[in-house]
Design a protein around this motif. Structure first.
Motif, mmCIF file in Angstrom:
data_model
loop_
_atom_site.group_PDB
_atom_site.id
_atom_site.type_symbol
_atom_site.label_atom_id
_atom_site.label_comp_id
_atom_site.label_asym_id
_atom_site.label_seq_id
_atom_site.Cartn_x
_atom_site.Cartn_y
_atom_site.Cartn_z
ATOM 1 N N GLN A 15 26.627 50.952 30.386
ATOM 2 C CA GLN A 15 26.705 50.975 31.745
ATOM 3 C C GLN A 15 25.266 51.989 32.055
ATOM 4 N N ALA A 16 25.007 52.746 31.297
ATOM 5 C CA ALA A 16 23.813 53.763 31.346
ATOM 6 C C ALA A 16 22.502 52.910 31.495
ATOM 7 N N LEU A 17 22.351 51.816 30.599
ATOM 8 C CA LEU A 17 21.448 51.153 30.435
ATOM 9 C C LEU A 17 21.054 50.113 31.716
ATOM 10 N N LEU A 18 22.372 49.636 32.149
ATOM 11 C CA LEU A 18 22.390 48.887 33.247
ATOM 12 C C LEU A 18 21.969 49.803 34.399
ATOM 13 N N ASP A 19 22.401 50.891 34.568
ATOM 14 C CA ASP A 19 22.305 51.502 35.778
ATOM 15 C C ASP A 19 20.749 51.934 35.749
ATOM 16 N N ASN A 20 19.862 52.152 34.521
ATOM 17 C CA ASN A 20 18.511 52.294 34.747
ATOM 18 C C ASN A 20 17.853 51.136 35.194
ATOM 19 N N ARG A 21 18.391 49.769 34.870
ATOM 20 C CA ARG A 21 17.878 48.747 35.221
ATOM 21 C C ARG A 21 17.993 48.387 36.741
ATOM 22 N N MET A 22 19.325 48.629 37.232
ATOM 23 C CA MET A 22 19.349 48.585 38.595
ATOM 24 C C MET A 22 18.734 49.538 39.274
ATOM 25 N N ALA A 23 18.495 50.804 39.185
ATOM 26 C CA ALA A 23 17.535 51.601 39.649
ATOM 27 C C ALA A 23 16.262 51.047 40.002
ATOM 28 N N SER A 24 15.488 50.410 38.733
ATOM 29 C CA SER A 24 14.134 50.036 38.767
ATOM 30 C C SER A 24 14.325 48.663 39.620
ATOM 31 N N GLY A 25 15.188 47.970 39.699
ATOM 32 C CA GLY A 25 15.383 46.756 40.659
ATOM 33 C C GLY A 25 15.340 47.186 42.170
ATOM 34 N N GLN A 26 16.193 48.119 42.401
ATOM 35 C CA GLN A 26 16.031 48.719 43.720
ATOM 36 C C GLN A 26 14.848 49.345 44.136
ATOM 37 N N ARG A 27 14.149 49.980 43.186
ATOM 38 C CA ARG A 27 12.946 50.658 43.577
ATOM 39 C C ARG A 27 12.064 49.359 44.033
ATOM 40 N N LEU A 28 12.000 48.220 43.162
ATOM 41 C CA LEU A 28 11.147 46.903 43.442
ATOM 42 C C LEU A 28 11.520 46.388 44.770
ATOM 43 N N ALA A 29 12.801 46.359 44.961
ATOM 44 C CA ALA A 29 13.140 45.663 46.387
ATOM 45 C C ALA A 29 12.600 46.618 47.433
ATOM 46 N N GLU A 30 12.707 47.892 47.255
ATOM 47 C CA GLU A 30 12.170 48.762 48.398
ATOM 48 C C GLU A 30 10.807 48.504 48.572
ATOM 49 N N ALA A 31 9.978 48.578 47.315
ATOM 50 C CA ALA A 31 8.554 48.199 47.650
ATOM 51 C C ALA A 31 8.298 46.887 48.179
ATOM 52 N N ALA A 32 8.972 45.891 48.009
ATOM 53 C CA ALA A 32 8.724 44.641 48.570
ATOM 54 C C ALA A 32 9.000 44.759 50.031
ATOM 55 N N ALA A 33 9.926 45.458 50.659
ATOM 56 C CA ALA A 33 10.245 45.492 51.732
ATOM 57 C C ALA A 33 9.245 46.276 52.753
ATOM 58 N N THR A 34 8.744 47.335 52.030
ATOM 59 C CA THR A 34 7.222 48.186 52.512
ATOM 60 C C THR A 34 6.208 47.301 52.770
ATOM 61 N N LYS A 35 5.946 46.498 51.615
ATOM 62 C CA LYS A 35 4.744 45.482 51.539
ATOM 63 C C LYS A 35 4.883 44.585 52.582
ATOM 64 N N ARG A 36 6.010 43.683 52.839
ATOM 65 C CA ARG A 36 6.384 42.997 53.862
ATOM 66 C C ARG A 36 6.150 43.383 55.278
ATOM 67 N N ALA A 37 6.413 44.819 55.414
ATOM 68 C CA ALA A 37 6.354 45.493 56.780
ATOM 69 C C ALA A 37 4.976 45.720 56.892
ATOM 70 N N ALA A 38 4.141 46.127 56.014
ATOM 71 C CA ALA A 38 2.715 46.487 56.053
ATOM 72 C C ALA A 38 1.887 45.215 56.284
ATOM 73 N N GLN A 39 2.340 44.197 55.728
ATOM 74 C CA GLN A 39 1.632 42.985 56.056
ATOM 75 C C GLN A 39 1.762 42.290 57.441
ATOM 76 N N ALA A 40 2.863 42.772 57.960
ATOM 77 C CA ALA A 40 3.152 42.184 59.523
ATOM 78 C C ALA A 40 2.432 43.319 60.210
ATOM 79 N N ALA A 41 2.283 44.391 59.963
ATOM 80 C CA ALA A 41 1.731 45.018 61.108
ATOM 81 C C ALA A 41 -0.080 45.000 60.730
#
Length: 124
Positions: A15-41
């Motif tokens: 579970q600790a290993l999975l939590d680390n992987r999920m946290a990095s996936g969440q950061r990636l999803a947030e970065a993708a959303a930020t990039k999408r918003a910046a491209q629209a702007a």
């Protein structure tokens, strides 16, 4: 093998290993959303800049003057699309346009207009 290891110990380590992987996936999803918003702007800013450039041309500035000034400050002039006047002629038909004999089915007594070839049953 350590006898203190239990299935719960393994599960918590996994579970600790999975939590680390999920946290990095969440950061990636947030970065993708930020990039999408910046491209629209950026797209909005490009449209606004192009519209302002076109308005400046309409106010009497020349394309050359604006390009020279804005290039000197590191901002390229936008590509302004100009509408071309059309001749008003419409192209009709195509490479396979034929003339048909009245009362005959299409292709029966037709002649290929573009190639000047008679139809197969045409005696010419």
């Amino acid at each position: 093998m350590d006898t203190t290891e239990t299935p719960d110990t393994y599960a918590s380590q996994l579970q600790a290993l999975l939590d680390n992987r999920m946290a990095s996936g969440q950061r990636l999803a947030e970065a993708a959303a930020t990039k999408r918003a910046a491209q629209a702007a950026l797209e909005d800013a490009d449209r606004d800049y192009s519209a302002a450039f076109t308005a400046a041309l309409g106010a009497g500035w020349t394309d050359r003057e604006l390009r020279t000034v804005f290039r000197s400050v590191g901002q390229p002039a936008p590509v302004v699309r100009r509408l071309r006047a059309t001749s008003g002629r419409r192209r009709t038909g195509g490479a396979h346009a034929t003339t048909e004999a009245p009362g005959q089915p299409p292709g029966h007594q037709g002649r290929n207009v573009h190639a000047g070839e008679p139809a197969s049953d045409d005696p010419a």
